[in-house]
Motif scaffolding. Structure first.
Motif, PDB file in Angstrom:
ATOM      1  N   ASP A   1       0.859  -1.180   0.000  1.00 14.46           N
ATOM      2  CA  ASP A   1       0.000   0.000   0.000  1.00 14.46           C
ATOM      3  C   ASP A   1       0.893   1.226   0.000  1.00 14.46           C
ATOM      4  O   ASP A   1       2.022   1.184   0.487  1.00 14.46           O
ATOM      5  CB  ASP A   1      -0.911   0.001   1.221  1.00 14.46           C
ATOM      6  CG  ASP A   1      -2.233   0.708   0.934  1.00 14.46           C
ATOM      7  OD1 ASP A   1      -2.414   1.161  -0.203  1.00 14.46           O
ATOM      8  OD2 ASP A   1      -3.064   0.784   1.841  1.00 14.46           O
ATOM      9  N   ASP A   2       0.403   2.325  -0.541  1.00 12.64           N
ATOM     10  CA  ASP A   2       1.142   3.583  -0.541  1.00 12.64           C
ATOM     11  C   ASP A   2       0.629   4.441   0.607  1.00 12.64           C
ATOM     12  O   ASP A   2      -0.585   4.588   0.791  1.00 12.64           O
ATOM     13  CB  ASP A   2       0.952   4.315  -1.872  1.00 12.64           C
ATOM     14  CG  ASP A   2       1.574   3.556  -3.034  1.00 12.64           C
ATOM     15  OD1 ASP A   2       2.311   2.595  -2.778  1.00 12.64           O
ATOM     16  OD2 ASP A   2       1.300   3.924  -4.197  1.00 12.64           O
ATOM     17  N   VAL A   3       1.564   4.988   1.388  1.00 14.38           N
ATOM     18  CA  VAL A   3       1.175   5.737   2.571  1.00 14.38           C
ATOM     19  C   VAL A   3       1.969   7.027   2.660  1.00 14.38           C
ATOM     20  O   VAL A   3       3.075   7.138   2.121  1.00 14.38           O
ATOM     21  CB  VAL A   3       1.418   4.914   3.857  1.00 14.38           C
ATOM     22  CG1 VAL A   3       0.590   3.648   3.871  1.00 14.38           C
ATOM     23  CG2 VAL A   3       2.893   4.576   4.009  1.00 14.38           C
ATOM     24  N   ASP A   4       1.392   7.984   3.347  1.00 19.48           N
ATOM     25  CA  ASP A   4       2.097   9.229   3.661  1.00 19.48           C
ATOM     26  C   ASP A   4       2.826   9.019   4.981  1.00 19.48           C
ATOM     27  O   ASP A   4       2.215   8.693   6.002  1.00 19.48           O
ATOM     28  CB  ASP A   4       1.105  10.385   3.778  1.00 19.48           C
ATOM     29  CG  ASP A   4       0.456  10.712   2.442  1.00 19.48           C
ATOM     30  OD1 ASP A   4       1.115  10.494   1.410  1.00 19.48           O
ATOM     31  OD2 ASP A   4      -0.706  11.156   2.443  1.00 19.48           O
ATOM     32  N   LEU A   5       4.140   9.217   4.956  1.00 14.52           N
ATOM     33  CA  LEU A   5       4.967   8.894   6.116  1.00 14.52           C
ATOM     34  C   LEU A   5       6.221   9.749   6.046  1.00 14.52           C
ATOM     35  O   LEU A   5       6.782   9.943   4.965  1.00 14.52           O
ATOM     36  CB  LEU A   5       5.332   7.409   6.069  1.00 14.52           C
ATOM     37  CG  LEU A   5       5.721   6.689   7.353  1.00 14.52           C
ATOM     38  CD1 LEU A   5       4.562   6.694   8.341  1.00 14.52           C
ATOM     39  CD2 LEU A   5       6.128   5.257   7.040  1.00 14.52           C
ATOM     40  N   ASP A   6       6.652  10.289   7.183  1.00 14.09           N
ATOM     41  CA  ASP A   6       7.895  11.047   7.154  1.00 14.09           C
ATOM     42  C   ASP A   6       9.062  10.105   6.919  1.00 14.09           C
ATOM     43  O   ASP A   6       9.022   8.918   7.240  1.00 14.09           O
ATOM     44  CB  ASP A   6       8.074  11.824   8.450  1.00 14.09           C
ATOM     45  CG  ASP A   6       8.185  10.923   9.663  1.00 14.09           C
ATOM     46  OD1 ASP A   6       9.306  10.547  10.012  1.00 14.09           O
ATOM     47  OD2 ASP A   6       7.130  10.579  10.239  1.00 14.09           O
ATOM     48  N   SER A   7      10.128  10.631   6.341  1.00 16.53           N
ATOM     49  CA  SER A   7      11.245   9.799   5.913  1.00 16.53           C
ATOM     50  C   SER A   7      11.945   9.102   7.075  1.00 16.53           C
ATOM     51  O   SER A   7      12.428   7.969   6.925  1.00 16.53           O
ATOM     52  CB  SER A   7      12.260  10.636   5.122  1.00 16.53           C
ATOM     53  OG  SER A   7      12.729  11.722   5.908  1.00 16.53           O
ATOM     54  N   ALA A   8      12.005   9.727   8.253  1.00 16.23           N
ATOM     55  CA  ALA A   8      12.675   9.105   9.401  1.00 16.23           C
ATOM     56  C   ALA A   8      11.921   7.858   9.849  1.00 16.23           C
ATOM     57  O   ALA A   8      12.527   6.818  10.146  1.00 16.23           O
ATOM     58  CB  ALA A   8      12.797  10.100  10.547  1.00 16.23           C
ATOM     59  N   THR A   9      10.588   7.926   9.904  1.00 14.15           N
ATOM     60  CA  THR A   9       9.797   6.758  10.301  1.00 14.15           C
ATOM     61  C   THR A   9       9.903   5.660   9.246  1.00 14.15           C
ATOM     62  O   THR A   9      10.021   4.474   9.576  1.00 14.15           O
ATOM     63  CB  THR A   9       8.331   7.150  10.515  1.00 14.15           C
ATOM     64  OG1 THR A   9       8.258   8.173  11.509  1.00 14.15           O
ATOM     65  CG2 THR A   9       7.510   5.956  10.965  1.00 14.15           C
ATOM     66  N   ALA A  10       9.865   6.038   7.974  1.00 13.03           N
ATOM     67  CA  ALA A  10       9.997   5.047   6.901  1.00 13.03           C
ATOM     68  C   ALA A  10      11.338   4.332   6.990  1.00 13.03           C
ATOM     69  O   ALA A  10      11.422   3.108   6.842  1.00 13.03           O
ATOM     70  CB  ALA A  10       9.848   5.730   5.548  1.00 13.03           C
ATOM     71  N   ALA A  11      12.416   5.089   7.259  1.00  9.16           N
ATOM     72  CA  ALA A  11      13.741   4.475   7.384  1.00  9.16           C
ATOM     73  C   ALA A  11      13.792   3.541   8.577  1.00  9.16           C
ATOM     74  O   ALA A  11      14.411   2.463   8.514  1.00  9.16           O
ATOM     75  CB  ALA A  11      14.804   5.569   7.525  1.00  9.16           C
TER      76      ALA A  11
END
Length: 401
Positions: free
Chosen positions: A20-30
């Motif tokens: 799924d595609d989600v909106d997420l800040d890059s720090a949380t995604a990493a």
């Protein structure tokens, strides 16, 4: 699939969804990627594609909580853990998890219930060797230590003696796990009260310090009632739990590697089943594929008879079906079969990832059989499925009793 609720509510990842595609800040995604929870790929500014979920549980990343729900029912997941981690008789009568949906609260409930049951017969004690400085003489006086530490002063005396105590490795492990649960929070008030009572009952036992090696408890008749709670405690303190920094976050939570849980379950169930025929089931048997031994291969499970590999298995818990699936698994199994000179290899999948099938490689004279293990079945039905796989792999004419 990842759902973003109102501000302050957790993200929820569901293993049953592949992406799924989600909106997420890059720090949380990493952080999600670094913790091995899932594969994360950018698809736009602050937008990410989440695929191949490999871990389930709960983790707090800074102020944000991420929950990952398993497609395997929680109660069934505990059966897989109990078998794979050899927790002994699982206490299904006192651990009610049929309605549980979140893994971490279920672990807390299970630990508190099983620990209370184990300690209902009293806190386990044993003789332990103690070395301390005391004002009176008892046990063995360590004269060398006295001279080195006290520079000739007679007191306090450096002593060594045996003491009948509750400060033993088993109790230290259980109490430390209880403190870890209390420190992480997120458990019910009833479970918290039970865990606090467990902590008080084991007050004589020292807490393990971060970085200490987790003690190994050799089970005997006296410690058998502790077996299940020690398994849960070890899970909480080691591979199943985390409390450290990842990326820019202080992370805390509880995560399980489903592939490792599945593989361990299959190995131990096969060991039980193959005992009917003899030989030995060996996990992670390392050999060289080439003559010089430079290319290492490591099948998940092999069945050895008279020291020779007579059957090869690989346990495959797949979170998703990559392009070309199951080709790579078949190539790998083909290499195992050629190396060990067996004509049939067995791939054991969690049902829903691969249908039962047979692939015959005529040029090599090798057949790769895919088995689907339905994890939604009862424990007895799961054991029966493993029995059928083992029977299908039984080498013909091997003379095993």
């Amino acid at each position: 699939m990842l759902l973003q609720g109102p501000e302050g509510l957790p993200f929820v990842l569901k293993e049953a969804h592949t992406e799924d595609d989600v909106d997420l800040d890059s720090a949380t995604a990493a952080a999600i990627s670094n913790l091995g929870i899932a594969a994360v790929m950018p698809v736009g500014p602050e937008s990410w594609r989440i695929t191949n979920i490999r871990r389930v549980g709960t983790v707090r990343l800074g102020s944000r909580e991420v929950r990952i729900a398993s497609k395997v029912p929680v109660a069934q997941l505990f059966h897989l853990l109990a078998v794979g981690q050899q927790w002994g008789e699982w206490h299904q009568d006192i651990v009610k998890l049929d309605q549980a949906t979140d893994l971490y609260p279920a672990v807390s409930e299970a630990f508190s219930a099983v620990a209370a049951q184990a300690l209902s017969g009293g806190v386990l004690r044993d003789y332990c060797e103690v070395q301390s400085a005391e004002p009176t003489i008892r046990g063995r006086w360590l004269v060398g230590e006295q001279i080195r530490r006290r520079h000739g002063l007679p007191l306090p005396a450096e002593l060594q003696y045996d003491e009948y105590t509750a400060n033993i490795p088993a109790n230290r492990l259980i109490r430390s796990a209880a403190r870890r649960l209390l420190g992480l929070g997120g458990i019910s008030l009833a479970a918290r009260a039970r865990v606090m009572q467990i902590d008080r009952m084991l007050g004589e036992a020292d807490l393990l310090i971060r970085g200490d090696q987790i003690p190994v408890v050799q089970h005997n008749r006296n410690t058998e009632r502790y077996r299940a709670v020690l398994g849960l405690a070890r899970l909480i303190l080691t591979g199943g739990s985390l409390d450290h920094r990842v990326g820019g976050f202080a992370s805390a939570g509880f995560l399980l590697d489903l592939a490792a849980v599945f593989e361990s379950f299959v190995e131990h169930e096969m060991r039980r089943s193959a005992a009917r025929f003899g030989g030995s089931i060996v996990g992670q048997d390392v050999t060289g594929l080439d003559v010089d031994g430079k290319v290492e291969i490591r099948p998940d499970i092999v069945w050895k008879i008279d020291g020779q590999v007579r059957a090869v298995f690989d346990a495959k818990y797949k979170a998703e079906k990559p392009a070309g699936f199951p080709n790579a698994d078949i190539y790998q199994m083909l290499a195992y079969c050629i190396r060990h000179n067996v004509q049939t290899g067995h791939l054991v999948y969690a049902a829903g990832n691969e249908m039962p099938a047979r692939y015959t490689i005529a040029q090599a004279g090798i057949t790769v059989v895919c088995h689907a293990l339905d994890l939604d079945r009862s424990p007895d039905e799961l054991s029966a499925q493993i029995d059928r796989i083992v029977e299908a792999a039984l080498p013909a004419g091997n003379g095993v009793a």
